[in-house]
Design an enzyme around this catalytic site. Structure first.
Site, PDB file in Angstrom:
ATOM      1  N   CYS A 260      41.803  51.684  51.478  1.00 41.63           N
ATOM      2  CA  CYS A 260      43.076  51.083  51.083  1.00 41.63           C
ATOM      3  C   CYS A 260      44.218  51.885  51.669  1.00 41.63           C
ATOM      4  O   CYS A 260      44.169  53.121  51.677  1.00 41.63           O
ATOM      5  CB  CYS A 260      43.142  51.068  49.553  1.00 41.63           C
ATOM      6  SG  CYS A 260      44.634  50.317  48.888  1.00 41.63           S
TER       7      CYS A 260
ATOM      8  N   HIS B  22      40.343  41.768  47.809  1.00 41.89           N
ATOM      9  CA  HIS B  22      40.976  43.086  47.722  1.00 41.89           C
ATOM     10  C   HIS B  22      42.484  42.936  47.509  1.00 41.89           C
ATOM     11  O   HIS B  22      43.065  43.603  46.643  1.00 41.89           O
ATOM     12  CB  HIS B  22      40.672  43.860  49.012  1.00 41.89           C
ATOM     13  CG  HIS B  22      41.221  45.240  49.074  1.00 41.89           C
ATOM     14  ND1 HIS B  22      40.422  46.367  49.042  1.00 41.89           N
ATOM     15  CD2 HIS B  22      42.489  45.698  49.181  1.00 41.89           C
ATOM     16  CE1 HIS B  22      41.186  47.450  49.128  1.00 41.89           C
ATOM     17  NE2 HIS B  22      42.448  47.067  49.221  1.00 41.89           N
ATOM     18  N   GLU B  23      43.102  42.058  48.306  1.00 43.75           N
ATOM     19  CA  GLU B  23      44.560  41.871  48.208  1.00 43.75           C
ATOM     20  C   GLU B  23      44.962  41.214  46.892  1.00 43.75           C
ATOM     21  O   GLU B  23      45.946  41.608  46.262  1.00 43.75           O
ATOM     22  CB  GLU B  23      45.088  41.041  49.383  1.00 43.75           C
ATOM     23  CG  GLU B  23      44.821  41.613  50.760  1.00 43.75           C
ATOM     24  CD  GLU B  23      45.113  43.089  50.879  1.00 43.75           C
ATOM     25  OE1 GLU B  23      46.038  43.594  50.213  1.00 43.75           O
ATOM     26  OE2 GLU B  23      44.404  43.762  51.635  1.00 43.75           O
TER      27      GLU B  23
ATOM     28  N   HIS C 137      45.163  43.576  44.128  1.00 39.53           N
ATOM     29  CA  HIS C 137      46.427  44.334  44.084  1.00 39.53           C
ATOM     30  C   HIS C 137      47.490  43.587  43.268  1.00 39.53           C
ATOM     31  O   HIS C 137      48.311  44.213  42.596  1.00 39.53           O
ATOM     32  CB  HIS C 137      46.972  44.583  45.489  1.00 39.53           C
ATOM     33  CG  HIS C 137      46.399  45.783  46.168  1.00 39.53           C
ATOM     34  ND1 HIS C 137      46.442  47.046  45.630  1.00 39.53           N
ATOM     35  CD2 HIS C 137      45.774  45.909  47.367  1.00 39.53           C
ATOM     36  CE1 HIS C 137      45.872  47.898  46.455  1.00 39.53           C
ATOM     37  NE2 HIS C 137      45.453  47.235  47.517  1.00 39.53           N
TER      38      HIS C 137
END
Length: 193
Positions: free
Chosen positions: A110, A153-154, A157
């Protein structure tokens, strides 16, 4: 131009917040944020520009990583056919996913994490994502392989979740999947976002 100085690091409170939805149609300010994020990915993947400005290469970035707590992501990654997926999305949501899971053989990284975190990060093998693009049009994407992992993954966030939150503490290198479900990233070993 965004640089690594604009990317906040783990421990920053914004990375643990649930990001706000973007009002649609997106404002000029939100569009500009997304343009800057997409430019960052382009520049970070260009070896000359990345070296000149000290950019870590990335295939995705979420607005909270630049201290903007809004549901905005940018992704620039090749799929299994080596076709480039270069897209920015407002308010992305996973609307369906496979039962099967997958993971990156080398683990995830990351842009907001400056240390190695070993461990297997389980992800859905296939997902369907819905959101709004830069022009304010609804988009729906069916993703698998590395693009599906990057999107998950995004989107994590945007929900205040870091990739290492998904690593099993008692069994970090767990490999319960058949080899065909392991995604290799030898062509790109940089952080996801």
């Amino acid at each position: 131009m965004l640089t690594m100085e604009d990317v906040i690091k783990e421990g920053h409170p914004t990375l643990r917040k649930v990001a706000e939805e973007v009002e649609l149609p997106p404002s000029e300010e939100d569009q500009e944020t997304l343009r800057r994020m997409m430019d960052f990915l382009l520049h970070s993947q260009d070896p000359e520009i990345a070296e000149k400005f000290g950019l870590r290469p990335g295939v995705g970035i979420a607005a909270p990583q630049i201290n903007v707590s809004k549901q905005i992501i940018a992704v620039r990654v090749e799929d299994h056919n080596e076709d480039l997926l270069n897209i920015g999305i407002f308010n992305p949501k996973i609307i369906s996913h496979s039962v099967e899971t997958t993971f990156l053989e080398t683990g995830e990284g990351c842009l907001s994490v400056d240390r190695e975190v070993p461990g297997i990060v389980p992800r859905y093998a296939r997902i369907k994502v819905e959101g709004t693009d830069m022009e304010g049009k609804k988009v729906q994407l069916k993703l698998k392989g590395l693009p599906a992992i990057v999107f998950q993954h995004e989107i994590d966030h945007l929900n205040g979740i870091m990739f290492y939150d998904r690593i099993e503490e008692n069994d970090p290198l767990k490999k319960e999947l058949p080899p065909k479900e392991i995604i290799k990233r030898s062509e790109f070993d940089g952080p996801l976002a």
